[in-house]
Design a protein around this motif. Structure first.
Motif, PDB file in Angstrom:
ATOM      1  N   GLY A 566       0.810  -1.215   0.000  1.00  0.00           N
ATOM      2  CA  GLY A 566       0.000   0.000   0.000  1.00  0.00           C
ATOM      3  C   GLY A 566       0.839   1.259   0.000  1.00  0.00           C
ATOM      4  O   GLY A 566       0.528   2.229  -0.709  1.00  0.00           O
ATOM      5  N   GLU A 567       1.904   1.259   0.795  1.00  0.00           N
ATOM      6  CA  GLU A 567       2.792   2.426   0.836  1.00  0.00           C
ATOM      7  C   GLU A 567       3.483   2.627  -0.512  1.00  0.00           C
ATOM      8  O   GLU A 567       3.666   3.758  -0.971  1.00  0.00           O
ATOM      9  CB  GLU A 567       3.833   2.246   1.940  1.00  0.00           C
ATOM     10  N   LEU A 568       3.861   1.520  -1.151  1.00  0.00           N
ATOM     11  CA  LEU A 568       4.537   1.617  -2.445  1.00  0.00           C
ATOM     12  C   LEU A 568       3.581   2.120  -3.515  1.00  0.00           C
ATOM     13  O   LEU A 568       3.946   2.976  -4.332  1.00  0.00           O
ATOM     14  CB  LEU A 568       5.109   0.252  -2.831  1.00  0.00           C
ATOM     15  N   LYS A 569       2.351   1.613  -3.505  1.00  0.00           N
ATOM     16  CA  LYS A 569       1.358   2.067  -4.472  1.00  0.00           C
ATOM     17  C   LYS A 569       1.075   3.559  -4.302  1.00  0.00           C
ATOM     18  O   LYS A 569       0.935   4.304  -5.284  1.00  0.00           O
ATOM     19  CB  LYS A 569       0.063   1.265  -4.295  1.00  0.00           C
ATOM     20  N   ALA A 570       1.027   4.013  -3.057  1.00  0.00           N
ATOM     21  CA  ALA A 570       0.800   5.437  -2.790  1.00  0.00           C
ATOM     22  C   ALA A 570       1.933   6.282  -3.358  1.00  0.00           C
ATOM     23  O   ALA A 570       1.706   7.346  -3.937  1.00  0.00           O
ATOM     24  CB  ALA A 570       0.666   5.672  -1.293  1.00  0.00           C
ATOM     25  N   ARG A 571       3.159   5.812  -3.211  1.00  0.00           N
ATOM     26  CA  ARG A 571       4.312   6.555  -3.738  1.00  0.00           C
ATOM     27  C   ARG A 571       4.265   6.614  -5.255  1.00  0.00           C
ATOM     28  O   ARG A 571       4.617   7.630  -5.868  1.00  0.00           O
ATOM     29  CB  ARG A 571       5.624   5.907  -3.264  1.00  0.00           C
ATOM     30  N   GLN A 572       3.863   5.531  -5.866  1.00  0.00           N
ATOM     31  CA  GLN A 572       3.742   5.534  -7.323  1.00  0.00           C
ATOM     32  C   GLN A 572       2.738   6.596  -7.768  1.00  0.00           C
ATOM     33  O   GLN A 572       3.003   7.367  -8.699  1.00  0.00           O
ATOM     34  CB  GLN A 572       3.310   4.152  -7.810  1.00  0.00           C
ATOM     35  N   GLU A 573       1.608   6.666  -7.090  1.00  0.00           N
ATOM     36  CA  GLU A 573       0.595   7.648  -7.449  1.00  0.00           C
ATOM     37  C   GLU A 573       1.110   9.066  -7.243  1.00  0.00           C
ATOM     38  O   GLU A 573       0.883   9.952  -8.077  1.00  0.00           O
ATOM     39  CB  GLU A 573      -0.670   7.424  -6.616  1.00  0.00           C
ATOM     40  N   ILE A 574       1.832   9.293  -6.131  1.00  0.00           N
ATOM     41  CA  ILE A 574       2.398  10.617  -5.862  1.00  0.00           C
ATOM     42  C   ILE A 574       3.373  11.013  -6.967  1.00  0.00           C
ATOM     43  O   ILE A 574       3.371  12.154  -7.451  1.00  0.00           O
ATOM     44  CB  ILE A 574       3.101  10.637  -4.497  1.00  0.00           C
TER      45      ILE A 574
END
Length: 706
Positions: A566-574
């Motif tokens: 989840g943290e990695l997916k959030a960073r990708q979106e950012i």
């Protein structure tokens, strides 16, 4: 008093604004000092009562340095740093105040998290976030104008515990590589070392431009790079700026910068002119990786503030000027033990150094296996102007080992290493010059990931970027491979261990030999060869960001407890959002400059030319040159007006897309080509319009006037 009398020796100045170990020893009770050091070294919890004593000592020391406030200083996903200042004052019943700072305030802060990028981890209305003191990075006092504040380096997380910053995964990765490397050292027979730490030396490149020129250029103010600008008649082709004598104003700036950095305990070591005119570099001595990242942020800030004090404007963008070298940030990375062993030191006979070879091959496998996410860790709109362009390094990840280590890898691939190449000496043929010890291998300045003696230099990071990302990816990837290797080797000893190591290294040499390349990474031939080898070439930021959440990357970062899925997916979106926003800012700035500066100025020029044509014709002379210039200028003016319309349409279309990934590709594929077309026509106008009419400082002005 003379300047010479006011000057303090570096040794007296160094670290005066840092709550150093020496200050801790002198201000803390012995038992408290020991407990704090144990927390810093072993990660044991710091009791609140002990934290209270530490906080009081910090506050008293900070006040003695002129501080009135404290702040938790952290690294949100903006790519920069953040700080919220609170004063030490605490009102009393008598209408007075006390100066107080508690252990709770030191250990934990509570900034509003709603306005920082979260990639969907937090809703806008969910505001609570926490900062936690990173006690392994030194606390310091820093001034901004007349304000002085105690800065507490910190991590930043959400109310629900997700990392919202760049430091938290870096700290997690440091624990991961420590755990994996110690396990490997035990297998190899080292029972003495108790901690392994990654270290960082961050070389920082930047440009200095006279402040007056920047104030007249909206692109430099808003985008940190020139969106228009014809090449200067002279650029860097003479190779005379690189390592040249310092301009006096620049020298004064560098002296002030060094003093500021030294007082903050930053070991600024090297300074010099870089390749492009107006380009410079500063490099420190190695630090623990999280401290190195913190201090690189401070270095970038100091460059900017000291530059303004000397009438300059510092440009940290990766490519502020087209046609000359851009700026990178070389990430010199190594790993060492708490008892002084550099695990990347080959020794005199590296072919016999099992410990070195195990760690070397772990890195080779890690860089090859996770090359795409390592490339993605330096993906940035500004960096796209360097990576894969006409300067180093390309977007293709490869490793330079040099002749000696490459020979050893080939020997291992063939069945076993039995020798190491020697360096020898260089005789210069002049009796007054001594013979020079010759290294066993040359350097390769075109390689993205080069071995340079006892460390690796990752050269792909951009000058404006945080180094947290590339380092937590590198730490995590190496930790993952060391864990794999330990699973194979654990339980063996003596001859059996040696056999298992040799078999493992041989398999890695065969499997990952494709990532090793000692030649010129700039050539078209290498790009073709890399494609044949199956090496990835992620040429731009959206393509690189797109692979971040591939299964193997998620498995590695989750497995090493660095980032959850989840943290990695959030960073990708950012990262997708930030790319789109940066290109949007550049595009809208281009439109505004074209409409409000370029078109009016060229309209004035064509009006003057038309009057000239009419006047010459009235005098009975054919206005051949004037008419031709008018026609060319008017044609380009019409093209610029058309380009603006196309660009505005592309901006509107891309800006209407809500999904971050789709929007970023729209800005890449539609907006950037429209910006490029507009720039080409504007730059063509610059070289034919009267310099008294042209509204922007030129490249020659900005690169050469001091």
């Amino acid at each position: 008093m003379s300047e010479a009398c006011e000057f303090n020796p570096v040794t007296d100045m160094y670290g005066t604004d840092v709550f150093t170990d020496e200050v801790m020893r002198s201000t803390l009770p012995k038992a408290v000092y020991k407990q704090l050091k144990k927390t810093m070294q072993d990660g044991t919890p710091l009791e609140l009562g002990v934290a209270d004593v530490v906080a009081t000592a910090m506050k008293d020391w900070a006040i003695s340095r002129g501080a009135t406030h404290f702040c938790h200083w952290f690294q949100p996903m903006t790519g920069g740093t953040a700080e919220k200042h609170d004063s030490f004052i605490s009102p009393t019943s008598g209408g007075r105040v006390l100066m107080e700072f508690s252990g709770k305030e030191l250990s934990q802060g509570e900034p509003d998290a709603s306005s920082f990028p979260s990639g969907g981890l937090r809703a806008t209305f969910e505001a609570r976030g926490y900062t936690a003191w990173d006690c392994t990075s030194p606390v310091f006092v820093k001034g901004n104008g007349d304000n002085k504040t105690l800065f507490v380096p910190s991590a930043f997380c959400s109310y629900t515990g997700e990392a919202l910053d760049k430091k938290t995964p870096l700290l997690r990765s440091m624990e991961a590589i420590d755990k994996a490397a110690i396990r490997m050292l035990r297998i190899l027979g080292n029972s003495m070392s108790t901690k392994v730490t990654a270290t960082l030396g961050a070389e920082q490149e930047y440009f200095l431009v006279d402040e007056e020129f920047v104030e007249r250029r909206l692109d430099l103010l808003l985008a940190q790079r020139t969106l228009f600008g014809a090449p200067s008649p002279r650029g860097q082709e003479m190779d005379d700026h690189y390592f040249g004598a310092l301009n006096c104003r620049v020298g004064s700036f560098m002296a002030a910068l060094n003093k500021k950095l030294w007082s903050l305990g930053i070991s600024a070591k090297t300074q010099h002119n870089e390749v492009s005119p107006a380009q410079y570099e500063i490099a420190p001595i190695f630090d623990t990786v999280n401290v190195g990242v913190d201090r690189n942020h401070l270095t970038m800030e100091a460059i900017s503030t000291v530059a303004r004090e000397h009438g300059f404007y510092a440009l940290l963008h990766e490519k502020p000027f087209a046609g000359v070298n851009g700026s990178g940030k070389h990430n010199n990375w190594s790993i060492g033990t708490d008892d002084g062993i550099n695990l990347l030191e080959p020794g005199e006979t590296p072919h016999e150094n099992m410990q070195f070879l195990v760690f070397l091959f772990a890195i080779i496998r890690a860089v090859d296996k996770y090359s795409e996410v390592l490339r993605a860790s330096v993906a940035h709109a500004g960096n796209d102007h360097r990576l894969g362009a006409n300067e180093a390094p390309p977007a293709i990840i490869s490793i330079f080992l040099g002749d000696q280590l490459n020979d050893i890898v080939e020997q291992i691939k063939a069945g076993g290493a039995k020798s190491s190449k020697r360096g020898g000496t260089i005789e210069l043929g002049v009796s007054t010059l001594p013979p020079l010890p010759k290294d066993c291998t040359d350097r390769n300045r075109t390689s993205p990931f080069a071995f340079t003696g006892n460390k690796f230099e990752f050269r792909m990071a951009g000058s404006s970027q945080s180094l947290s990302g590339p380092n937590f990816v590198l730490n995590g990837a190496v930790a993952e491979v060391l864990t794999e290797m330990a699973d194979v080797l654990e339980g063996a000893s003596g001859a059996e261990l040696n056999t298992r190591v040799q078999d493992l290294l041989k398999s890695y040499a065969v499997e990952h030999g494709k990532i090793i390349f000692n030649g010129d990474n700039y050539t078209a031939e290498w790009h073709a060869e890399a494609a044949k080898r199956g090496l990835s070439n992620l040429r731009n930021t959206p393509e690189a960001i797109d692979i971040i959440c591939d299964a193997k990357n998620v498995a590695m970062l989750e497995g090493q407890k660095i980032l959850s899925a989840g943290e990695l997916k959030a960073r990708q979106e950012i990262l997708f959002e930030q790319y789109a926003m940066l290109i949007n800012i550049e595009a809208k700035t281009s439109v505004q400059m074209a409409k409000r500066q370029i078109i009016p100025a060229v309209t004035e020029a064509t009006t003057a030319l038309a009057s000239s044509v009419a006047a010459v014709s009235a005098a009975g002379v054919e206005p051949t040159a004037q008419a031709a210039l008018l026609a060319k200028t008017n044609s380009l003016l019409a093209a610029v007006a058309s380009d603006v319309e196309v660009l505005e349409a592309a901006i509107a279309k891309a800006g209407a897309i809500d999904e971050p990934r789709e929007a970023s590709f729209a800005f890449l594929n539609d907006v950037i080509p429209a910006m490029t077309a507009l720039r080409a026509d504007v730059d063509a106008l610059e070289v034919i319009v009267d310099e008294d009419v042209w509204p922007l400082p030129t490249y020659a002005d900005m690169l050469f006037r001091r």
